[in-house]
Motif scaffolding. Structure first.
Motif, PDB file in Angstrom:
ATOM      1  N   GLN A 180     131.491 -10.929  -5.508  1.00  0.00           N
ATOM      2  CA  GLN A 180     132.394 -10.071  -6.158  1.00  0.00           C
ATOM      3  C   GLN A 180     133.835 -10.858  -6.281  1.00  0.00           C
ATOM      4  O   GLN A 180     134.414 -10.288  -7.143  1.00  0.00           O
ATOM      5  CB  GLN A 180     132.869  -9.033  -4.924  1.00  0.00           C
ATOM      6  N   LEU A 181     134.173 -11.995  -5.479  1.00  0.00           N
ATOM      7  CA  LEU A 181     135.229 -12.503  -5.834  1.00  0.00           C
ATOM      8  C   LEU A 181     135.146 -13.343  -7.284  1.00  0.00           C
ATOM      9  O   LEU A 181     136.103 -13.309  -7.874  1.00  0.00           O
ATOM     10  CB  LEU A 181     135.522 -13.818  -4.779  1.00  0.00           C
ATOM     11  N   ALA A 182     133.958 -14.107  -7.521  1.00  0.00           N
ATOM     12  CA  ALA A 182     133.718 -14.619  -8.987  1.00  0.00           C
ATOM     13  C   ALA A 182     134.018 -13.611 -10.086  1.00  0.00           C
ATOM     14  O   ALA A 182     134.647 -13.863 -11.032  1.00  0.00           O
ATOM     15  CB  ALA A 182     132.312 -15.057  -9.018  1.00  0.00           C
ATOM     16  N   GLU A 183     133.424 -12.366  -9.878  1.00  0.00           N
ATOM     17  CA  GLU A 183     133.495 -11.171 -10.835  1.00  0.00           C
ATOM     18  C   GLU A 183     134.991 -11.106 -10.863  1.00  0.00           C
ATOM     19  O   GLU A 183     135.420 -10.867 -12.265  1.00  0.00           O
ATOM     20  CB  GLU A 183     132.797 -10.225 -10.493  1.00  0.00           C
ATOM     21  N   GLN A 184     136.027 -10.929  -9.888  1.00  0.00           N
ATOM     22  CA  GLN A 184     137.199 -10.636 -10.004  1.00  0.00           C
ATOM     23  C   GLN A 184     138.053 -11.762 -10.492  1.00  0.00           C
ATOM     24  O   GLN A 184     138.964 -11.413 -11.516  1.00  0.00           O
ATOM     25  CB  GLN A 184     137.955 -10.311  -8.919  1.00  0.00           C
ATOM     26  N   LEU A 185     137.666 -13.096 -10.595  1.00  0.00           N
ATOM     27  CA  LEU A 185     138.479 -14.240 -11.072  1.00  0.00           C
ATOM     28  C   LEU A 185     138.029 -14.212 -12.624  1.00  0.00           C
ATOM     29  O   LEU A 185     139.034 -14.428 -13.434  1.00  0.00           O
ATOM     30  CB  LEU A 185     137.719 -15.314 -10.423  1.00  0.00           C
ATOM     31  N   ILE A 186     136.911 -13.941 -13.082  1.00  0.00           N
ATOM     32  CA  ILE A 186     136.617 -13.753 -14.300  1.00  0.00           C
ATOM     33  C   ILE A 186     137.401 -12.700 -15.069  1.00  0.00           C
ATOM     34  O   ILE A 186     137.640 -12.820 -16.394  1.00  0.00           O
ATOM     35  CB  ILE A 186     134.934 -13.589 -14.488  1.00  0.00           C
ATOM     36  N   ALA A 187     137.570 -11.440 -14.476  1.00  0.00           N
ATOM     37  CA  ALA A 187     138.016 -10.354 -14.962  1.00  0.00           C
ATOM     38  C   ALA A 187     139.460 -10.605 -15.301  1.00  0.00           C
ATOM     39  O   ALA A 187     140.100 -10.264 -16.157  1.00  0.00           O
ATOM     40  CB  ALA A 187     138.023  -9.087 -14.046  1.00  0.00           C
ATOM     41  N   ILE A 188     140.282 -11.381 -14.272  1.00  0.00           N
ATOM     42  CA  ILE A 188     141.498 -11.672 -14.234  1.00  0.00           C
ATOM     43  C   ILE A 188     141.738 -12.865 -15.324  1.00  0.00           C
ATOM     44  O   ILE A 188     142.734 -12.557 -16.306  1.00  0.00           O
ATOM     45  CB  ILE A 188     141.996 -12.210 -12.972  1.00  0.00           C
ATOM     46  N   SER A 189     140.912 -13.835 -15.629  1.00  0.00           N
ATOM     47  CA  SER A 189     141.132 -14.783 -16.517  1.00  0.00           C
ATOM     48  C   SER A 189     140.906 -14.162 -17.982  1.00  0.00           C
ATOM     49  O   SER A 189     141.743 -14.275 -18.974  1.00  0.00           O
ATOM     50  CB  SER A 189     140.036 -15.709 -16.531  1.00  0.00           C
ATOM     51  N   GLN A 190     140.086 -13.077 -18.132  1.00  0.00           N
ATOM     52  CA  GLN A 190     139.861 -12.297 -19.509  1.00  0.00           C
ATOM     53  C   GLN A 190     141.131 -11.433 -19.680  1.00  0.00           C
ATOM     54  O   GLN A 190     141.339 -11.265 -20.925  1.00  0.00           O
ATOM     55  CB  GLN A 190     138.607 -11.558 -19.421  1.00  0.00           C
ATOM     56  N   LEU A 191     141.567 -10.968 -18.650  1.00  0.00           N
ATOM     57  CA  LEU A 191     142.851  -9.865 -18.947  1.00  0.00           C
ATOM     58  C   LEU A 191     143.870 -10.860 -19.751  1.00  0.00           C
ATOM     59  O   LEU A 191     144.473 -10.265 -20.523  1.00  0.00           O
ATOM     60  CB  LEU A 191     143.331  -9.460 -17.551  1.00  0.00           C
ATOM     61  N   GLY A 192     144.447 -12.075 -18.959  1.00  0.00           N
ATOM     62  CA  GLY A 192     145.016 -12.886 -19.747  1.00  0.00           C
ATOM     63  C   GLY A 192     144.912 -13.056 -21.117  1.00  0.00           C
ATOM     64  O   GLY A 192     145.727 -13.018 -21.897  1.00  0.00           O
ATOM     65  N   ALA A 193     143.774 -13.555 -21.603  1.00  0.00           N
ATOM     66  CA  ALA A 193     143.300 -13.878 -22.680  1.00  0.00           C
ATOM     67  C   ALA A 193     143.564 -12.548 -23.594  1.00  0.00           C
ATOM     68  O   ALA A 193     143.858 -12.780 -24.877  1.00  0.00           O
ATOM     69  CB  ALA A 193     141.728 -14.319 -22.701  1.00  0.00           C
TER      70      ALA A 193
END
Length: 331
Positions: free
Chosen positions: A158-171
């Motif tokens: 779940q943490l990995a999925e959140q980290l990816i989602a946050i990275s994509q949000l910035g992009a």
């Protein structure tokens, strides 16, 4: 002001490794500046601020929108002084108070050196997070650090999925996070790492506050906040936003024997409607008495002196919507 804490006196004779460390620090420029934590209500900003400072400077609660003004916590390091600014949660305002709290957030992040955007690990990114991120995208020059809070509540997947989602949000919004840091303030996981990553983003400069100060918050305001924190425990959903506390007087008791001081504190707990008074006071005054006991213990720990706490509950009709009442209550 929180009483100053002094560092242990350094010994004149130390191991060579310690001297080498000092030489390295001497070669490194000293940095000092401000980092603010922003995010939607209940994102863990205040708990994280307290964890970084190492003591309680901001009240915490599981109730959203607990923080109502900026709170500065000061982190002292050999190579830097990091001043953390905990802000109210940015939210869709329903009252004049809500509008003013949002104004406080926006004016704060326009003035700091680094913005830490707190995003809970246990909640998927929602419209509120995306709204704040979009506003942050418009602040071009200030580095933005995504702080993934409450990691103790999720598993690694779940943490990995959140980290990816946050990275994509910035992009998606056309900016790059200076850092993305998962932390747990409750578990003290990667809290020190967060400080390590924030410090290089600060400008070079001397101390901005005396060494040992942990906050610039006036004692009277901190006392009022501790009373409000105690009053927030266990109240019904509609009541937390209606609670405000004002300390009317803080005076040493006259005629006390030397070595046995007592501080008299008189404070008013304000609510918006007469019907809420019974909720705060409780049956035969039991709830208000409990609030006073809990708050007094916290205040004595803060001030380091015995306290007599006198609490009164008063009605300030619809104060969240009344400009005059808001001014009276310090907003």
């Amino acid at each position: 002001m929180v009483p100053m804490s002094s560092r242990p006196t350094q010994q004149s004779a130390r191991p060579a490794s310690a001297a080498d460390d000092d030489a390295l620090l001497g070669a490194r420029p000293h940095r000092s500046g401000f980092a603010c934590f922003v995010g939607r209500p209940n994102a863990g900003k205040s708990t994280l601020t307290n964890a970084l400072v190492g003591t309680k400077v901001a009240i915490t609660s599981d109730r959203p929108q607990t923080t109502r003004h900026t709170v500065r916590g000061i982190v002292h390091r050999p190579d830097a002084q990091l001043i953390l600014v905990d802000t109210p949660g940015l939210h869709k305002p329903r009252t004049l108070l809500g509008e003013r709290l949002n104004d406080v957030v926006r004016s704060t992040w326009a003035e700091v050196d680094v913005i830490g955007f707190c995003l809970p690990a246990d909640q998927k990114l929602g419209p509120g997070d995306k709204f704040i991120a979009k506003e942050l995208a418009g602040i071009k020059r200030t580095p933005k650090v995504a702080v993934v809070t409450k990691t103790d509540l999720v598993d690694s997947k779940q943490l990995a999925e959140q980290l990816i989602a946050i990275s994509q949000l910035g992009a998606e919004l056309g900016f790059e996070w200076a850092e993305i840091v998962p932390v747990s303030a409750v578990g003290n996981t990667q809290v020190e790492l967060l400080a390590d990553l924030l410090v290089p983003l600060l400008p070079e400069g001397p101390l901005l506050y005396p060494e040992g100060d942990l906050t610039d918050e006036p004692e009277q305001i901190m006392v009022a906040e501790l009373i409000r924190e105690a009053a927030l425990e266990g109240v019904r959903d509609e009541l937390p936003h209606s609670l405000a506390v004002v300390v009317e007087e803080m005076l040493p008791r006259e005629g006390r024997p030397e070595g046995r001081p007592l501080l008299d504190i008189h404070a008013n707990v304000y609510i918006e409607r007469q019907s809420q008074k019974a909720i705060v006071i409780g049956s035969k005054g039991a709830r208000l008495k409990h609030v006073g006991t809990v708050a007094r213990q916290q205040i004595e720990a803060l001030l380091g002196t015995p306290v007599f706490l006198d609490l009164h509950v008063k009605v300030a009709k619809d104060w969240q919507r009344d400009p005059k009442q808001l001014r009276k209550l310090g907003f």
